[in-house]
Write an enzyme that holds these catalytic residues in place. Structure first.
Site, PDB file in Angstrom:
ATOM      1  N   HIS A  70      41.281  -3.724   3.673  1.00 22.89           N
ATOM      2  CA  HIS A  70      42.051  -3.575   2.433  1.00 22.89           C
ATOM      3  C   HIS A  70      41.094  -3.208   1.295  1.00 22.89           C
ATOM      4  O   HIS A  70      40.091  -3.893   1.075  1.00 22.89           O
ATOM      5  CB  HIS A  70      42.740  -4.911   2.175  1.00 22.89           C
TER       6      HIS A  70
ATOM      7  N   HIS B 102      46.944 -16.465  -0.395  1.00 27.03           N
ATOM      8  CA  HIS B 102      46.372 -16.109  -1.694  1.00 27.03           C
ATOM      9  C   HIS B 102      46.105 -17.297  -2.642  1.00 27.03           C
ATOM     10  O   HIS B 102      46.045 -17.099  -3.858  1.00 27.03           O
ATOM     11  CB  HIS B 102      47.300 -15.132  -2.430  1.00 27.03           C
TER      12      HIS B 102
ATOM     13  N   GLU C 274      46.778  -0.781   3.072  1.00 31.26           N
ATOM     14  CA  GLU C 274      46.291  -0.527   1.711  1.00 31.26           C
ATOM     15  C   GLU C 274      44.781  -0.347   1.731  1.00 31.26           C
ATOM     16  O   GLU C 274      44.074  -0.879   0.861  1.00 31.26           O
ATOM     17  CB  GLU C 274      46.673  -1.667   0.770  1.00 31.26           C
TER      18      GLU C 274
ATOM     19  N   GLY D 254      41.796 -14.925   2.277  1.00 29.54           N
ATOM     20  CA  GLY D 254      42.135 -13.615   2.835  1.00 29.54           C
ATOM     21  C   GLY D 254      41.991 -12.501   1.826  1.00 29.54           C
ATOM     22  O   GLY D 254      41.768 -11.348   2.202  1.00 29.54           O
ATOM     23  N   HIS D 255      42.117 -12.818   0.560  1.00 32.60           N
ATOM     24  CA  HIS D 255      41.932 -11.823  -0.503  1.00 32.60           C
ATOM     25  C   HIS D 255      40.782 -12.256  -1.397  1.00 32.60           C
ATOM     26  O   HIS D 255      40.948 -13.116  -2.260  1.00 32.60           O
ATOM     27  CB  HIS D 255      43.208 -11.675  -1.333  1.00 32.60           C
TER      28      HIS D 255
ATOM     29  N   CYS E  19      50.519  -6.346  -9.035  1.00 31.47           N
ATOM     30  CA  CYS E  19      49.091  -6.553  -9.277  1.00 31.47           C
ATOM     31  C   CYS E  19      48.510  -5.507 -10.217  1.00 31.47           C
ATOM     32  O   CYS E  19      47.623  -5.808 -11.018  1.00 31.47           O
ATOM     33  CB  CYS E  19      48.329  -6.541  -7.957  1.00 31.47           C
ATOM     34  N   CYS E  20      48.994  -4.260 -10.110  1.00 27.74           N
ATOM     35  CA  CYS E  20      48.333  -3.165 -10.833  1.00 27.74           C
ATOM     36  C   CYS E  20      48.558  -3.183 -12.350  1.00 27.74           C
ATOM     37  O   CYS E  20      47.610  -2.958 -13.104  1.00 27.74           O
ATOM     38  CB  CYS E  20      48.747  -1.822 -10.253  1.00 27.74           C
TER      39      CYS E  20
ATOM     40  N   CYS F 138      44.623  -0.751  -8.508  1.00 29.32           N
ATOM     41  CA  CYS F 138      43.702  -1.898  -8.454  1.00 29.32           C
ATOM     42  C   CYS F 138      42.412  -1.552  -7.708  1.00 29.32           C
ATOM     43  O   CYS F 138      41.359  -2.130  -8.012  1.00 29.32           O
ATOM     44  CB  CYS F 138      44.352  -3.088  -7.746  1.00 29.32           C
TER      45      CYS F 138
ATOM     46  N   GLU G  23      45.204   2.808  -4.483  1.00 30.92           N
ATOM     47  CA  GLU G  23      45.863   1.831  -5.373  1.00 30.92           C
ATOM     48  C   GLU G  23      45.123   1.742  -6.704  1.00 30.92           C
ATOM     49  O   GLU G  23      43.890   1.769  -6.736  1.00 30.92           O
ATOM     50  CB  GLU G  23      45.890   0.455  -4.681  1.00 30.92           C
TER      51      GLU G  23
HETATM   52 ZN   LIG Z   1      47.367  -3.361  -7.463  1.00 34.15          ZN
END
Ligand SMILES: [Zn+2]
Length: 620
Positions: free
Chosen positions: A246, A128, A302, A179-180, A386-387, A320, A318
């Site tokens: 994801h 990340h 996810e 990757g993200h 994260c959310c 996010c 999620e």
């Molecule tokens: Zn999140």
């Protein structure tokens, strides 16, 4: 090449019975809560360690910096509207830490500085680094716009310049992508803020490199055994057909790809990007999204599994991911000027995303199932947090999504009470919208200031509404439709009042029959709000109830309930319980009891005593 230009929340003053209290809660409760948790959980202390050159004491997962950056971004939006908010001191302190922590070459990441300095850029798939950099950039652009200060922007630019010196097509640089996904859309924002074309080129490089299966190489996985779909590394971007992997990563990636389609000077690339984006968008919204607007059906990755696979109890959705879908929808809406993207944005906003934060602003859902046995609850914080800051930055910048403008037209995409100031056709324009949405059916729009003028207004006609009505100064106005909007073009005077009425009848919704989880069931919707039943409101256990379709469902304004909601009330057919059933295991079918049920908005569930909840119920 966008059809529409965004109108920033900075030009929009929200004054709305539904959203103003939520923005206040976001500012006065959520933001202080976020920064207290970021201090307690280690996110800020980690950066202090990096600033002090320490090599131990790091807490939490590798992406801790990103949660702080999202909270900084939320705080920046708040400061733009409330420059004297006490959060300013915290923001300034954190910026000072970031300035001190940044390495001489521009690199900045607390994990790699404290824990693993020799591992920089060595595991792009999992660690990340570029993702964290992306959130730093977004926070910096927000802070620059909010305050005019270039302090954080300078930090972000130095890091972006460093990244640009490492990654790229040139022989001196290395290939790669994160990757993200996240840095792609962030770099477009940085380009927009600075005008520096290198940032745009770097975003394009990351976007168009994806699918080269570099993670197989990075992790010594034979290509024939490699499935890169979780990182959308299964196919080159332009060849993507379905939304895979994801959910948050996918929607951020396609948001970035939409930015590229808007910004590229290459018409062939733009056309290919658009074809891909619409293909994947249709797959997403027609086969892989929940009625609550969120995406990502399974917890393991996810993310996504297959078309129409939308289980309710194990729905991941999620918070996010709902927000990411909104970011993508907004970009497509601006690019193409079609209301359908804002239909999806609105569905995600009022349902999947809004459920992510409690009414008091201090508890958060990460996972948003559509059915619960009463054991799933919001939490104050998460190990992977994260959310919470993501919903905070969304609510703080909500004004970004209400209006947009074309060359000669002002677009209204969301119905939220507000006043917008902009310049259209070279002349300043201030419009005011008043509405009791999402509970009440009408929105009135007035030209507040300025001389009488010719004005073209585009009012989104929500897909959920069958029979919208327009009136000007009380007289009906025939509907002229274009791309999902009602077109109102006329000579305006400040006395004119335009009224849009969007009848909000409660509706029983059904799912496509391929959605096995929802077969022979209905969900309740009124206007943009999707409802659920909580057992604490019902006369019987939820598992014994079915909705009677032959009985009307009524809307009931309940000002004292859950911050003020329109509840829905109807009649359910209820199976006998043990006491009425007796000892038999089977019996001839009998008439069943009918009892009233009450449904509440999905976003408001889990605020009373723990109990089962369902969005979809059997229908008889
Ligand atoms: Zn999140």
């Amino acid at each position: 090449m966008k059809r529409l230009r965004p109108i920033s929340f900075a030009q929009v003053a929200i004054d709305d019975a539904f959203w103003t209290p939520r923005q206040q809660t976001n500012r006065t409760a959520t933001l202080p809560h976020l920064f207290a948790e970021l201090e307690r959980a280690g996110n800020i202390p980690n950066l202090r360690l990096a600033a002090d050159g320490k090599r131990e004491g790091y807490q939490g997962p590798v992406y801790m910096d990103s949660d702080l950056y999202k909270a900084l971004e939320a705080a920046a939006y708040v400061l733009q509207q409330h420059p004297d908010d006490p959060i300013r001191a915290t923001v300034d302190e954190v910026i000072g830490i970031l300035e001190r922590a940044q390495q001489p070459d521009g690199y900045l990441n607390s994990y790699f500085q404290v824990v693993a300095p020799d591992k920089r850029w060595s595991n792009l798939r999992d660690w990340h680094e570029l993702y964290c950099a992306g959130h730093l950039i977004e926070a910096a652009v927000a802070h620059y716009h909010a305050t005019g200060s270039e302090r954080l922007l300078t930090v972000a630019r130095r890091f972006a310049d460093h990244i640009d010196s490492v990654f790229g097509d040139a022989p001196s640089k290395r290939p790669g992508y994160c990757g993200h996904p996240e840095i792609e859309l962030a770099l477009f924002r940085l380009y927009d803020a600075t005008g520096e074309p290198r940032y745009k080129r770097l975003a394009e490089f990351f976007l168009l490199s994806r699918g080269k299966k570099l993670f197989a190489q990075e992790h010594n996985i034979p290509l024939e055994e490699y499935d890169g779909s979780i990182w959308q590394d299964n196919l080159p971007l332009l060849e993507q057909k379905e939304i895979v992997g994801h959910a948050v990563r996918a929607a951020y990636l396609f948001a970035g790809a939409t930015d590229l389609a808007a910004e590229t000077d290459d018409p062939t690339l733009r056309e290919r990007l658009l074809q891909m984006l619409l293909r994947v968008w249709d797959n997403t919204t027609q086969r892989r999204a929940y009625i609550t607007g969120g995406i990502g059906n399974e917890p393991k990755h996810e993310g996504f599994t297959a078309d129409y696979e939308l289980p309710n109890r194990t729905a991941y959705q999620e918070t996010c991911a709902s927000i990411a879908l909104m970011f993508w929808a907004h970009r497509l809406g601006l690019l193409l000027g079609e209301a359908r993207f804002y239909d999806a944005l609105e569905r995600a906003l009022y349902n999947g995303a809004l459920a992510g934060v409690s009414l008091d602003g201090k508890r958060f859902f990460y996972v948003n199932p559509l059915e619960s046995d009463g054991t799933h609850h919001r939490k104050a914080w998460y190990g992977c947090a994260c959310c919470p800051p993501n919903i905070a930055r969304l609510i703080a910048a909500l004004g970004d999504y209400i209006y947009a403008q074309g060359d000669d037209a002002l677009y209204v995409n969301l119905y939220i009470g507000s006043r917008v100031r902009t310049t259209l056709g070279g002349a300043p324009l201030t419009l005011e919208m008043r509405t009791g949405y999402p509970w009440q059916e009408t929105a009135t729009i007035r030209l507040v200031e300025g001389a009488p003028r010719r004005l073209r207004l585009m009012l989104r006609l929500p897909a959920w509404c069958d029979a919208p009505e327009l009136r000007i100064n009380g007289s009906p106005l025939p509907l002229q439709r274009e791309s999902g909007y009602a077109v109102v073009e006329r000579d305006w005077t400040p006395d004119d009042v335009l009224e849009l009425r969007l009848p909000m009848t409660p509706v029983l919704m059904e799912a496509h029959p391929r959605v096995a989880a929802d077969r022979w069931q209905v969900a309740l919707q009124r206007g943009p709000i999707v409802y659920c039943l909580e057992e604490c409101d019902q006369p019987a256990p939820l598992e014994r109830m079915a909705i009677r379709r032959d009985h009307p469902v009524h809307s009931v304004w309940a000002p004292e309930l859950l911050g003020g909601i329109v509840a829905l009330e109807g009649i359910a057919e209820v199976l006998d319980g043990d006491e009425a059933w007796g000892s038999a295991l089977y019996r001839p079918l009998r008439e069943r009891a009918r009892m009233p049920f009450r449904a509440i908005p999905y976003y408001a569930w889990d605020h009373r005593r723990p109990c089962p909840m369902r969005v979809w119920l059997p229908v008889v």
